[in-house]
Motif scaffolding. Structure first.
Motif, short mmCIF file in Angstrom:
data_model
loop_
_atom_site.label_atom_id
_atom_site.label_comp_id
_atom_site.label_asym_id
_atom_site.label_seq_id
_atom_site.Cartn_x
_atom_site.Cartn_y
_atom_site.Cartn_z
N ILE A 145 7.85 17.71 72.49
CA ILE A 145 7.79 17.77 70.88
C ILE A 145 6.45 16.69 70.42
CG2 ILE A 145 8.68 16.94 68.95
CD1 ILE A 145 11.16 18.12 69.85
N ILE A 153 3.89 17.89 66.13
CA ILE A 153 4.48 18.51 64.90
C ILE A 153 5.30 17.04 64.32
CG2 ILE A 153 6.40 19.89 63.76
CD1 ILE A 153 5.93 21.79 66.31
N LYS A 155 7.74 14.68 62.54
CA LYS A 155 9.17 14.61 62.61
C LYS A 155 9.88 15.10 61.38
CE LYS A 155 9.35 10.14 63.72
NZ LYS A 155 10.23 8.88 64.22
N ILE A 180 10.54 18.96 61.45
CA ILE A 180 11.49 19.53 62.70
C ILE A 180 12.90 19.51 62.30
CG2 ILE A 180 12.22 19.29 64.99
CD1 ILE A 180 9.11 18.07 65.61
N PHE A 207 15.21 13.46 63.77
CA PHE A 207 14.60 14.72 63.06
C PHE A 207 15.77 15.12 62.12
CE2 PHE A 207 13.21 15.65 67.55
CZ PHE A 207 11.81 15.22 67.51
N LYS A 235 9.95 23.67 61.17
CA LYS A 235 9.83 24.18 62.66
C LYS A 235 11.42 23.93 63.09
CE LYS A 235 8.10 25.17 66.67
NZ LYS A 235 7.37 26.36 66.90
N LEU A 246 7.69 26.10 72.09
CA LEU A 246 7.31 25.63 70.97
C LEU A 246 6.23 26.13 70.24
CD1 LEU A 246 8.32 21.98 71.37
CD2 LEU A 246 9.64 23.40 70.05
#
Ligand code: TPP
Ligand code: SF4
Ligand code: MG
Lengths: 377, 268
Positions: B35, B40, B42, B45, B63, B88, B188
């Protein structure tokens, strides 16, 4: 300005109410007699920027509805008895995790697959007690197509205000009947949005209640990173095995509803003031009851109609006013006597309580209620 | 310099509940590194899970985390994603969670090709409830509910996902912690529904009863029986008996569900 008058089916009116209330996500699974709600919203949601999804079953539909709400959208699902039974698992999750959403149950007849196209009112106890564990419940029972719209708006408002799932419990008769109704103007009916946190995300506790016992709820993705679990949890949202804390939290949830009884419970009391006989009726049965009461009054009988639009919490404070004054309560319902038990509980033997019960897929007629009223004289 | 996991872990939530020797800690670390590599934010997510030992993972991660009901991780995740496609969404669960009680949600999420990354932690057993057989327990293995040996046939989770329409499917093991990180990152990065089946040892619920030796031995068993995907393709069914392919097993591009829905209904 005159309001728009439309000739709508009860299920269509639910769709109108949902859109008015700001519903922007629907997850469902088709079932008679609720399917028109899914069909209606699959067409209208995209027009207002919302989305519809047909899930693989009602377990998933309930789960996705809750997920949609956590992502910040007012969310709804609709079903009938067999689907309601499947929704129970995640409905309980919605209660424990305090996620606002609306569940419509258009009741049909029988347990299991039962009488799919006939009306019933046998899910009234399931609506309160169907999922395991202690939890509060708010269940609304409209009787007219106009109320299908207005009570759907109220269901969303109560869900948002008290941060919990709310059930709109209607039935095949009202769901499928057509009546002319007035479409409220924008702004005419109150539309409530959930409280969202304003604190620094570092200080956010997703289950720390405010004075009204309701904790503000953050949308996932809004910068408040937090944990949601169906395990009993502390104010910070993380699981805890502390039984005392779990008990205190569940009592707090019960109280967030019971302390707002006056705001939540809505009842029509028609000709009740001097009534010696009260017909206690809800949903489609209340339509026949009203007609019977009007006719009996014409015959000089002192009879009234007590009609809960909020069935749960049970309107006991309203009903208690008549205990000791009224000689007889008649409870017509399309089940074998479920809500009669609640009336009995409040009346405490101080009056006769008689049920009129049918589960043969036919509505209870005004004549059947009249007969029982006449027998009382 | 040692990698610093603390940016992604919730302070004060460790130690975790997993047994000594459980494979899940290795997965959590690979997941964090993967991750991190995607970059991305936090806040964007969402990590969902069902019920089971595997499903406790989100509680440790910093997250938006959603620990749902048994088997329903993907159903909740679908609601989140459709309601806000900018997020996400990652959904995880155990073999029982995802392929027994949640099997229906699993195949339909694959079929929709919704942009969710799904991790199935396959330890061949219901770990949390103490070692009952699951849909992936090998035939003849012992479980608390199969004291005479398991009569059931096994699901091949990766094949199930491919058959149901997932557009990225991979398998890895806790022995392969570094390649696992790369596979997770690939999953991902994939647009559409991606599945990574991660073989993990459950010494407490499975290993002990099936004489698999120490947790270290269970990891070595993974090493000995994992066959790289390209090599597996050239091997016969008999040669592959008792072994499993690892790496990317399937990868295609196909319209993603929410985008397809929006185009269909004229949204945006
Ligand atoms: C509806 C429901 N049925 C049963 C259970 C009990 N239960 C909890 S976890 C679990 C199995 C978990 O196995 P798996 O998904 O493989 O996860 P693991 O613990 O092995 O990581 C079961 C049966 C439950 N929580 N909910
Ligand atoms: S029971 Fe098995 S899966 Fe669960 S924590 Fe222990 S080793 Fe891991
Ligand atoms: Mg398992």
């Amino acid at each position: 300005m005159a309001r728009e008058i439309r000739f709508l089916q009860g299920n269509e009116a639910v769709c109108e109410g949902a859109l008015y209330a700001g519903c922007r996500f629907y997850a469902g699974y088709p079932i008679t007699p609720s399917t028109e709600i899914a069909e209606g919203l699959s067409a209208s949601l995209p027009k207002v920027g919302g989305r519809f999804i047909q899930m693989e079953d009602e377990l998933a539909a309930m789960a996705a509805t809750i997920g949609g709400s956590i992502a910040g959208k007012k969310s709804m699902t609709a079903t009938s008895g067999p689907g309601m039974s499947l929704k129970m698992e995640n409905l309980g999750y919605g209660y424990l995790t305090e996620i606002p959403c609306v569940i419509v149950n258009v009741m049909r007849g029988g347990p299991s697959t039962g009488l799919p196209t006939g009306p019933g009112q046998s899910d009234v106890m399931q609506a309160k007690w169907g999922t395991h564990g202690d939890h509060p419940a708010i269940v609304l029972t409209p009787s007219t197509v106009q109320e299908q719209l207005n009570e759907t708006v109220r269901a969303f408002n109560l869900a948002e205000k008290y941060r919990m799932p709310v059930i709109l419990l209607t039935d095949e008769i009202i769901g499928h009947m057509r009546e002319a109704i007035e479409i409220p103007e924008p702004g005419e009916l109150e539309v409530i949005d959930r409280k969202r946190p304003t604190c620094d995300p570092k200080d956010y506790k997703p289950y720390k209640p405010e004075a009204d016992l309701v904790p503000p709820m953050a949308d996932f993705g809004s910068g408040y990173r937090y944990h949601i679990t169906g395990l009993n949890h502390a104010e910070d949202g993380f699981p805890s095995n502390n039984g005392k804390m779990a008990q205190a939290d569940e009592i707090r949830q019960e109280n967030k509803v019971m302390h707002h009884y006056d705001d939540i419970v809505k009842v029509e009391e028609f000709e009740c003031a001097d009534a010696e006989i009260i017909v206690f009726a809800y949903g489609s049965s209340a339509r026949s009851a009203k007609e019977a009461v009007i006719k009996a009054r014409e015959e000089g009988v002192k009879v009234g109609l007590f009609r809960p639009l909020t069935l749960w919490p049970f309107p006991e404070k309203h009903l208690e006013k008549y205990v000791g004054k009224t000689k007889k309560f008649i409870v017509p319902e399309l089940n074998l006597g479920m809500i009669k038990l609640e009336v009995d509980r409040v009346v405490k033997g101080q009056a006769e309580v008689v049920g009129i019960n049918k589960i043969d897929s036919d509505p209870i007629t005004p004549v059947e209620i009249m007969d029982e009223i006449r027998r009382s004289k | 310099m040692a990698y610093d996991y603390s940016k992604y872990l919730r302070a004060g939530k460790i130690p975790h509940i997993w047994c000594p020797g459980c494979g899940y800690g290795i997965i959590m670390k690979s997941l964090i590194r993967a991750i991190d590599a995607t970059g991305i934010d936090k806040d964007d997510i969402v990590l969902t899970s069902g019920i089971g030992c595997a499903s406790r993972l989100p509680g440790y991660m910093d997250f938006n985390t959603l620990h749902t009901t048994h088997g329903r991780s993907l159903a909740f995740a679908t609601g989140v994603k459709v309601a806000n496609p900018k997020l996400k969404v990652i959904a995880l669960g155990g073999d029982g969670d995802m392929t027994a009680i949640g099997g229906n949600h699993f195949i339909h999420a694959c079929r929709r090709n919704i942009d969710i990354t799904c991790f199935v932690f396959n330890n061949y057993i219901y770990g949390m409830t103490g070692g009952q057989y699951s849909p992936t327990t090998p035939k003849n293995s012992k479980a608390t509910t199969a004291p005479y040996g398991n009569a059931d046939n096994q699901f091949d989770i990766a094949q199930l996902a491919i058959g149901a329409g997932a557009t990225f499917v991979a398998r890895t093991t806790t022995y392969h912690a570094v390649p696992m990180e790369k596979l997770i990152k690939q999953a991902l990065d994939h647009k559409g529904f991606s599945v990574v089946e991660i073989m993990a040892g459950c010494p407490t619920g499975y290993g002990r009863k099936n004489k698999q030796g120490s947790p270290a031995n269970m990891i070595l068993w993974q090493k000995e029986n994992a066959v790289p995907a390209n090599k597996a393709k050239e091997m016969s069914e008999e040669e592959m008996a008792g072994k499993f392919a690892i790496g990317v097993l399937h990868e295609v591009q196909k319209a993603e569900y929410v985008e397809a829905y929006d185009a269909q209904v004229g949204l945006k």
